[in-house]
Design an enzyme around this catalytic site. Structure first.
Site, PDB file in Angstrom:
ATOM      1  N   CYS A  47     -11.658 -46.002  13.479  1.00  0.00           N
ATOM      2  CA  CYS A  47     -12.043 -47.411  13.375  1.00  0.00           C
ATOM      3  C   CYS A  47     -13.520 -47.596  13.721  1.00  0.00           C
ATOM      4  CB  CYS A  47     -11.159 -48.256  14.296  1.00  0.00           C
ATOM      5  SG  CYS A  47     -11.552 -50.004  14.223  1.00  0.00           S
ATOM      6  N   CYS A  83     -14.306 -50.792  15.682  1.00  0.00           N
ATOM      7  CA  CYS A  83     -13.895 -50.760  17.094  1.00  0.00           C
ATOM      8  C   CYS A  83     -14.847 -49.879  17.910  1.00  0.00           C
ATOM      9  CB  CYS A  83     -12.492 -50.180  17.257  1.00  0.00           C
ATOM     10  SG  CYS A  83     -11.289 -50.724  16.061  1.00  0.00           S
ATOM     11  N   ASP A  84     -15.224 -48.734  17.366  1.00  0.00           N
ATOM     12  CA  ASP A  84     -15.918 -47.718  18.170  1.00  0.00           C
ATOM     13  C   ASP A  84     -17.386 -47.506  17.812  1.00  0.00           C
ATOM     14  OD1 ASP A  84     -13.463 -47.275  19.385  1.00  0.00           O
ATOM     15  OD2 ASP A  84     -12.904 -45.677  17.999  1.00  0.00           O
TER      16      ASP A  84
END
Ligand code: NAP
Length: 304
Positions: A130, A133-134
């Site tokens: 992701c 997200c990261d």
């Protein structure tokens, strides 16, 4: 006793919840992790009719609030099986059992692993599925994205805003993703393309430090030093637990027609978990509506 128990709080499941509640039915949505489904990691959605641009996160958040405000109940438990008992469905989770008149399977699909050694061990330690997200953890660092679909192209675009260098590794020379995204990505100076290439090994002690890449035509291998590897090689379904109620195709997707009915009366399938040709946000929402209305029609027929 719920009228509809919906398994999965992605776009299909939450749309079904909206339609179920608007039809005056008691609705429970069971979700294993967090609501939102796959769209939550999309940086921007530009192809949902009527909404020119929205982040995947905002889209999911709005849909969740819409379903919740209409009175749908959400619980965060993994549904492990369904027992069909004299027409009533018992949905068993790790914690308890829920009784339902109908069940809508909206289990979506999960990130497909690349299938390379040490992938699981290094997940969260340099390996990610992701980018939204990261990605921020890799500011100023070198990363690689593997895959050739829209997700890989969008991830690489997003990461080019944070990272020093972004390598896009794809096993073929042609991309499956949209030409518009590819053209925009090609203009980014920080992005390099490694085509006809496959990641064959991950290196690093506690964290990922490099990937080994093999050129598919020449078999030549090379080592690429990267701090992060973002895997975007598509999705795979996870429906085995419901195989008694719903027939699965060779890939594990639920066989249900456009009316979303499975082989079991009162059990419906909606969204990416269903065997079909097009998996988009629009088709997930459409399935959610169709499945909920089919469930409501089933309830009406049975009470007549
Ligand atoms: P996808 O379109 O299925 O693409 C997966 C990519 O991964 C393909 O390029 C495939 O290569 C490659 N791949 C698969 N297994 C591999 C392996 N073991 N090793 C190396 N490469 C591998 O998946 P996606 O990009 O996640 O997209 C899924 C769906 O969501 C699509 O319908 C897509 O259009 C949609 N989506 C839409 C948007 C948007 O509209 N904004 C954004 C994201 C996703 P090959 O090409 O060689 O098969």
């Amino acid at each position: 006793m719920y009228d509809l128990v919906i398994i999965g709080a992605g776009t299909a499941g939450m749309t079904a919840a909206v339609y179920g509640r608007r039809a005056g039915r008691e609705v429970l949505v069971l979700e294993e992790k967090v609501y939102g489904g796959q769209i939550i990691s999309a940086v921007e959605v530009e192809n949902y009719p009527g909404i020119p641009k929205v982040s995947g996160y905002d889209f999911a958040e709005q849909l969740f609030k819409q379903a919740q405000n209409l009175g749908a109940e959400f619980r965060y438990e993994r549904a492990e099986k369904i027992i069909d008992q004299e027409g009533e469905k018992i949905v068993v989770t790790g914690r308890q059992e829920y009784h339902a008149r109908t069940v809508i399977l909206a289990t979506g699909a999960k990130n497909r692993p690349l299938g390379v050694e040490r992938e699981e061990e290094l997940t969260g330690k340099g390996v990610s599925y992701c980018a939204t997200c990261d990605g921020a953890f890799y500011r100023g660092k070198d990363v690689a994205v593997v895959g050739g679909g829209n997700t890989a192209l969008e991830d690489a675009t997003f990461l080019s805003g944070y990272c020093r260098r972004v390598y896009v590794i794809h096993r073929r020379a042609e991309f499956r993703g949209e030409a518009r995204l590819l053209e925009a990505l090609k203009k980014k100076e920080k992005v390099d393309f490694l085509l006809n290439c496959q990641v064959i090994a991950l290196e690093g002690e506690d964290r990922l430090s490099a990937v080994v890449v093999r050129q598919t035509d020449t078999e030549e291998t090379s080592r690429l030093e990267v701090d992060g590897l973002f895997i975007a090689v598509g999705q795979a379904p996870d429906n085995q637990a419901f195989a008694d109620q719903a027939a699965l195709d060779a890939y594990g997707y639920i066989e249900a027609g456009e009316d979303c009915r499975t082989k079991t009366p009162g059990v419906f399938a909606a969204g990416d978990c269903r065997a079909k040709g097009v998996r988009q946000l629009t088709t997930a929402a459409a399935d959610g509506a169709v499945a909920a209305l089919a469930a409501c029609a089933y309830l009406t027929e049975r009470s007549a």
